[in-house]
Design an enzyme around this catalytic site. Structure first.
Site, short mmCIF file in Angstrom:
data_model
loop_
_atom_site.label_atom_id
_atom_site.label_comp_id
_atom_site.label_asym_id
_atom_site.label_seq_id
_atom_site.Cartn_x
_atom_site.Cartn_y
_atom_site.Cartn_z
N ARG A 190 113.99 25.63 67.38
CA ARG A 190 115.24 24.89 67.20
C ARG A 190 116.38 25.69 67.82
NH1 ARG A 190 117.87 20.08 66.27
NH2 ARG A 190 119.75 20.38 65.03
N GLU A 225 94.80 30.09 33.33
CA GLU A 225 95.73 29.15 33.95
C GLU A 225 96.84 29.90 34.70
OE1 GLU A 225 96.97 25.99 31.36
OE2 GLU A 225 98.65 25.49 32.67
N GLN A 251 120.47 36.67 62.59
CA GLN A 251 119.90 37.51 61.54
C GLN A 251 119.85 36.79 60.18
OE1 GLN A 251 121.88 41.18 60.11
NE2 GLN A 251 120.33 42.24 61.33
#
Ligand SMILES: Cc1cc2nc3c(=O)[nH]c(=O)nc-3n(C[C@H](O)[C@H](O)[C@H](O)COP(=O)(O)OP(=O)(O)OC[C@H]3O[C@@H](n4cnc5c(N)ncnc54)[C@H](O)[C@@H]3O)c2cc1C
Length: 381
Positions: A270, A244, A281
């Site tokens: 954008r 798992e 940065q």
């Protein structure tokens, strides 16, 4: 060590991406609001072969090795936005099918694996109790031998798939004198007398996955439904947890890859103050850090899966994989929201849903704190 995928593995991963993108996302947002399990999606996954990924062909499975299965699940995580469905599938595969395949008798395999592989049966496992979570081997659910049966009494909580499951691996105490060797596991069918489902949990995320309580009241389980020897429960649990913790988190790596791509795209397109936000940065470095987390998550996932494919034990590797990937997923979700500003916080986009889902990864399969304890123990601390 070579963890690169071969041509067939890449093709299968791409097929999983194409399948999940085409078949599993329609209506996902509404199902999330309604906390509705995607039964049609489950059936489609079964037809594609997801529930049978790791199972032998004689049970109708695809008989894929662990690494190929992981690659396919990574593809599913990349393309499927119904993370509750993915979680349900993961629980079914790694906590029910794999232990039956590994520890079941031929009779048990013949009885259950075909139905689990073709999706007509749903499975999961039930260890956690209201007062015993991290302290899993302290559980109090009792199994008392009576003739050719065991009678189980106890309550299990937070059990993935429980409300829909046909069969659950239930962990119970058969010998109170020893915590580790006093545990046994039983394959409990929902039709067994004394088995019922209690409260269904309303969770912060993974809302399309049914998770709830299991009540065992004088629940009679035939002896032939004990998985492994009496007293082997803790060892089986540990083995199951290795799978798992190594394999379940493949879907997270896929999701992180998708989120990263969306952030790169947004940072390039954008514009604020007349230039792309990515030219700052503070944004580009955030994205660089996200990329490093995705790559390291994939490496540690593939290493743990490679060890399982070799038939090796991987207790520390699977603990490190589980810890690193789950924490990275949360951090990358937070960064994605920050990069997308107000839109990132909006439910229009998927990042807030990812964040809610990702937090659960720090808790299930053993919390982050417990993984650190395991790693430290292996280092002799
Ligand atoms: C979405 C989801 C799905 C789940 N599915 C299943 C399932 O299918 N089957 C199942 O059996 N269980 C399942 N669980 C339960 C899960 O395994 C437990 O929630 C988990 O093991 C933690 O147990 P707890 O919630 O009782 O927390 P607790 O054990 O009470 O822990 C509370 C806090 O204390 C910390 N803590 C406890 N002990 C220590 C320690 N020794 N050292 C340091 N810190 C410690 C924990 O890390 C945690 O931060 C699921 C849980 C979730 C959220």
């Amino acid at each position: 060590m070579d963890f690169s995928l071969n041509e067939d593995q890449v093709a299968f991963k791409n097929a999983a991406i194409e399948f999940a993108g085409r078949e599993l996302n329609e209506g996902a947002k509404q199902r999330e609001r309604d906390r509705e399990f995607n039964q049609a999606g489950w059936d489609k996954c079964a037809r594609f072969g997801i529930q049978g990924l790791t199972l032998p062909q004689r049970y109708g499975g695809l008989e894929m090795d662990v690494l190929t299965s992981i690659a396919a699940m990574e593809g599913m995580g990349y393309a499927c936005s119904d993370s509750g469905l993915l979680f349900s599938l993961n629980s079914h595969i790694w906590t029910c099918e794999m232990p039956i395949l590994k520890f079941g008798t031929d009779v048990q395999k013949d009885k259950y694996l075909t139905g689990l592989a073709n999706g007509s049966l749903k499975g999961g496992h039930a260890m956690t109790e209201p007062n015993f979570g991290s302290d899993a081997f302290g559980i109090k659910c009792k199994a008392v031998k009576k003739g050719n049966s065991y009678v189980l009494n106890g309550t299990k909580t937070f059990i993935t798939n429980a409300p829909l499951a046909d069969i659950l691996l239930v962990f119970a105490v058969t010998d109170t004198s020893n915590k580790f060797s006093g545990l046994s596991v039983f394959l409990v069918e929902k039709s067994f007398p004394g088995f019922s489902i209690g409260t269904c949990e309303e969770l912060m995320g993974l809302r399309t996955c049914p998770i709830g309580e299991v009540l065992l009241q004088e629940c009679e389980v035939p002896e032939e439904n004990r998985l492994g020897n009496e007293g082997a429960g803790a060892a089986i649990f540990n083995s199951e947890m290795e799978y798992e913790r190594s394999c379940l988190f493949a879907t997270h790596v896929g999701a992180m890859e998708k989120i990263l791509e969306e952030c790169i795209d947004y940072a390039k397109n954008r514009e604020q103050f007349g230039k792309p936000i990515g030219s700052n940065q503070s944004i580009s470095h955030k994205i660089a850090d996200m990329k490093v987390r995705v790559e390291l998550s994939r490496l540690i996932l593939y290493k743990a899966a490679w060890m399982k494919a070799q038939g090796k034990r991987a207790p520390i590797e699977s603990a490190m994989a589980k810890l690193y990937i789950s924490e990275s997923y949360v951090q990358n979700c937070l960064d994605a929201i920050q990069i997308h500003g107000g839109y990132g916080y909006s439910t229009e986009l998927d990042f807030e849903r990812h964040l809610r889902d990702s937090v659960a990864g720090r808790i299930y399969s053993g919390t982050s704190e417990i993984q650190r304890n395991i790693i430290a123990q292996f280092l002799g601390i």
